[in-house]
Design a protein around this motif. Sequence first.
Motif, PDB file in Angstrom:
ATOM      1  N   GLN A 108      -9.857 -21.928 -10.233  1.00 33.88           N
ATOM      2  CA  GLN A 108      -8.464 -22.062 -10.661  1.00 33.88           C
ATOM      3  C   GLN A 108      -7.610 -22.367  -9.434  1.00 33.88           C
ATOM      4  O   GLN A 108      -6.989 -21.488  -8.853  1.00 33.88           O
ATOM      5  CB  GLN A 108      -7.985 -20.776 -11.330  1.00 33.88           C
ATOM      6  N   ALA A 109      -7.574 -23.639  -9.044  1.00 37.78           N
ATOM      7  CA  ALA A 109      -6.842 -24.050  -7.845  1.00 37.78           C
ATOM      8  C   ALA A 109      -5.377 -23.608  -7.854  1.00 37.78           C
ATOM      9  O   ALA A 109      -4.847 -23.241  -6.804  1.00 37.78           O
ATOM     10  CB  ALA A 109      -6.953 -25.561  -7.644  1.00 37.78           C
ATOM     11  N   PRO A 110      -4.659 -23.601  -9.012  1.00 39.80           N
ATOM     12  CA  PRO A 110      -3.261 -23.161  -8.985  1.00 39.80           C
ATOM     13  C   PRO A 110      -3.076 -21.720  -8.506  1.00 39.80           C
ATOM     14  O   PRO A 110      -2.008 -21.340  -8.047  1.00 39.80           O
ATOM     15  CB  PRO A 110      -2.809 -23.310 -10.441  1.00 39.80           C
ATOM     16  N   ALA A 111      -4.127 -20.906  -8.609  1.00 42.09           N
ATOM     17  CA  ALA A 111      -4.033 -19.517  -8.153  1.00 42.09           C
ATOM     18  C   ALA A 111      -4.138 -19.405  -6.634  1.00 42.09           C
ATOM     19  O   ALA A 111      -3.947 -18.332  -6.077  1.00 42.09           O
ATOM     20  CB  ALA A 111      -5.124 -18.669  -8.801  1.00 42.09           C
ATOM     21  N   PHE A 112      -4.423 -20.522  -5.957  1.00 40.29           N
ATOM     22  CA  PHE A 112      -4.574 -20.505  -4.511  1.00 40.29           C
ATOM     23  C   PHE A 112      -3.203 -20.671  -3.852  1.00 40.29           C
ATOM     24  O   PHE A 112      -2.815 -21.752  -3.418  1.00 40.29           O
ATOM     25  CB  PHE A 112      -5.546 -21.598  -4.057  1.00 40.29           C
ATOM     26  N   THR A 113      -2.444 -19.578  -3.822  1.00 43.90           N
ATOM     27  CA  THR A 113      -1.128 -19.553  -3.178  1.00 43.90           C
ATOM     28  C   THR A 113      -1.111 -18.401  -2.178  1.00 43.90           C
ATOM     29  O   THR A 113      -1.945 -17.484  -2.256  1.00 43.90           O
ATOM     30  CB  THR A 113      -0.005 -19.325  -4.209  1.00 43.90           C
ATOM     31  N   THR A 114      -0.153 -18.436  -1.268  1.00 45.03           N
ATOM     32  CA  THR A 114      -0.068 -17.344  -0.291  1.00 45.03           C
ATOM     33  C   THR A 114       0.191 -16.008  -0.980  1.00 45.03           C
ATOM     34  O   THR A 114      -0.356 -14.984  -0.568  1.00 45.03           O
ATOM     35  CB  THR A 114       1.025 -17.615   0.764  1.00 45.03           C
ATOM     36  N   ASN A 115       0.995 -16.020  -2.029  1.00 45.32           N
ATOM     37  CA  ASN A 115       1.266 -14.770  -2.754  1.00 45.32           C
ATOM     38  C   ASN A 115       0.004 -14.212  -3.394  1.00 45.32           C
ATOM     39  O   ASN A 115      -0.271 -13.009  -3.312  1.00 45.32           O
ATOM     40  CB  ASN A 115       2.342 -14.982  -3.829  1.00 45.32           C
ATOM     41  N   HIS A 116      -0.762 -15.087  -4.046  1.00 43.84           N
ATOM     42  CA  HIS A 116      -1.998 -14.625  -4.685  1.00 43.84           C
ATOM     43  C   HIS A 116      -3.026 -14.168  -3.645  1.00 43.84           C
ATOM     44  O   HIS A 116      -3.741 -13.183  -3.865  1.00 43.84           O
ATOM     45  CB  HIS A 116      -2.602 -15.739  -5.551  1.00 43.84           C
ATOM     46  N   ILE A 117      -3.106 -14.895  -2.531  1.00 40.95           N
ATOM     47  CA  ILE A 117      -4.057 -14.519  -1.484  1.00 40.95           C
ATOM     48  C   ILE A 117      -3.695 -13.151  -0.912  1.00 40.95           C
ATOM     49  O   ILE A 117      -4.560 -12.275  -0.756  1.00 40.95           O
ATOM     50  CB  ILE A 117      -4.103 -15.588  -0.372  1.00 40.95           C
ATOM     51  N   ALA A 118      -2.401 -12.943  -0.607  1.00 36.74           N
ATOM     52  CA  ALA A 118      -1.952 -11.657  -0.050  1.00 36.74           C
ATOM     53  C   ALA A 118      -2.218 -10.527  -1.042  1.00 36.74           C
ATOM     54  O   ALA A 118      -2.707  -9.451  -0.662  1.00 36.74           O
ATOM     55  CB  ALA A 118      -0.469 -11.723   0.301  1.00 36.74           C
ATOM     56  N   GLU A 119      -1.926 -10.770  -2.310  1.00 34.40           N
ATOM     57  CA  GLU A 119      -2.159  -9.746  -3.341  1.00 34.40           C
ATOM     58  C   GLU A 119      -3.638  -9.397  -3.437  1.00 34.40           C
ATOM     59  O   GLU A 119      -4.024  -8.223  -3.476  1.00 34.40           O
ATOM     60  CB  GLU A 119      -1.643 -10.250  -4.688  1.00 34.40           C
ATOM     61  N   ARG A 120      -4.499 -10.424  -3.464  1.00 36.77           N
ATOM     62  CA  ARG A 120      -5.942 -10.193  -3.549  1.00 36.77           C
ATOM     63  C   ARG A 120      -6.440  -9.453  -2.315  1.00 36.77           C
ATOM     64  O   ARG A 120      -7.339  -8.617  -2.403  1.00 36.77           O
ATOM     65  CB  ARG A 120      -6.644 -11.547  -3.707  1.00 36.77           C
ATOM     66  N   ALA A 121      -5.871  -9.767  -1.147  1.00 31.08           N
ATOM     67  CA  ALA A 121      -6.291  -9.138   0.112  1.00 31.08           C
ATOM     68  C   ALA A 121      -5.730  -7.725   0.277  1.00 31.08           C
ATOM     69  O   ALA A 121      -6.204  -6.973   1.132  1.00 31.08           O
ATOM     70  CB  ALA A 121      -5.861 -10.001   1.296  1.00 31.08           C
ATOM     71  N   GLY A 122      -4.733  -7.378  -0.523  1.00 34.77           N
ATOM     72  CA  GLY A 122      -4.119  -6.059  -0.397  1.00 34.77           C
ATOM     73  C   GLY A 122      -3.214  -5.938   0.823  1.00 34.77           C
ATOM     74  O   GLY A 122      -3.073  -4.861   1.400  1.00 34.77           O
ATOM     75  N   VAL A 123      -2.618  -7.076   1.216  1.00 26.74           N
ATOM     76  CA  VAL A 123      -1.681  -7.068   2.348  1.00 26.74           C
ATOM     77  C   VAL A 123      -0.362  -7.669   1.882  1.00 26.74           C
ATOM     78  O   VAL A 123      -0.303  -8.349   0.856  1.00 26.74           O
ATOM     79  CB  VAL A 123      -2.223  -7.871   3.558  1.00 26.74           C
ATOM     80  N   SER A 124       0.684  -7.449   2.643  1.00 34.05           N
ATOM     81  CA  SER A 124       1.971  -8.039   2.294  1.00 34.05           C
ATOM     82  C   SER A 124       1.963  -9.526   2.664  1.00 34.05           C
ATOM     83  O   SER A 124       1.193  -9.962   3.524  1.00 34.05           O
ATOM     84  CB  SER A 124       3.101  -7.331   3.035  1.00 34.05           C
ATOM     85  N   VAL A 125       2.841 -10.285   2.007  1.00 35.35           N
ATOM     86  CA  VAL A 125       2.957 -11.698   2.340  1.00 35.35           C
ATOM     87  C   VAL A 125       3.416 -11.842   3.788  1.00 35.35           C
ATOM     88  O   VAL A 125       2.987 -12.756   4.497  1.00 35.35           O
ATOM     89  CB  VAL A 125       3.928 -12.413   1.369  1.00 35.35           C
ATOM     90  N   GLY A 126       4.256 -10.922   4.245  1.00 35.21           N
ATOM     91  CA  GLY A 126       4.720 -10.943   5.630  1.00 35.21           C
ATOM     92  C   GLY A 126       3.563 -10.803   6.612  1.00 35.21           C
ATOM     93  O   GLY A 126       3.534 -11.472   7.652  1.00 35.21           O
ATOM     94  N   THR A 127       2.604  -9.938   6.282  1.00 41.41           N
ATOM     95  CA  THR A 127       1.428  -9.781   7.139  1.00 41.41           C
ATOM     96  C   THR A 127       0.616 -11.077   7.158  1.00 41.41           C
ATOM     97  O   THR A 127       0.160 -11.524   8.206  1.00 41.41           O
ATOM     98  CB  THR A 127       0.547  -8.618   6.642  1.00 41.41           C
TER      99      THR A 127
END
Length: 198
Positions: free
Chosen positions: A29-48
């Motif tokens: 699902q390429a549309p899910a490849f966003t910085t917000n989704h990546i940060a959420e999946r990684a368990g880190v803030s977008v700022g991090t």
Amino acid sequence: MRKFPQQTRSTDTVNTICEAAIQLLNTNQAPAFTTNHIAERAGVSVGTLYRYFPDKMAILRYLVRREIDHMRSHALKIISDSDATDTDTLLQEIIAFSNHKFGGREIAAFQAKRLIENDPLLLNEIRNVRIEVVKKLEERLLELTPTRKGPMSDAALAASVDAFIAATETLAGHNPTKTVDIAQKKQLLSSILDAMTR
């Protein structure tokens, strides 16, 4: 990268971000490849995440370059250290290894390829590594089969790589799992190399 990790904790954070990105790529699902989704999946803030990567394409380029380095060094090691006594076994070993892109997650590899198709610099880096590996493979095949014609010219090596990639991508694109099995890849590579050395 904006900032390269210097300490174990920051290295772990970057690795976690990378793993999250690969997991998202592997969902098909390429549309899910966003910085917000990546940060959420990684368990880190977008700022991090932004502390290390300015955008999602920077993450992707980092992942691809890391994978290029890994695949290159291991493929060359397999070719030089293999105990294979025939071409079929050596081709089987190298193709089996090539199926381990992104830890064997072929959908992630397929999605990454689609996302970088407009990045000529990165695509050229990948192509050059493939040509280097195929050149070493052809040298080893000549050792195993002295009657084989060769060595291949640089142009023939490049053409072999391009033909193999085009064929495997076409097959993968028509397969719901975005994969090509080892037997098919081995047959393709063997046929292309044989055709180029006639």
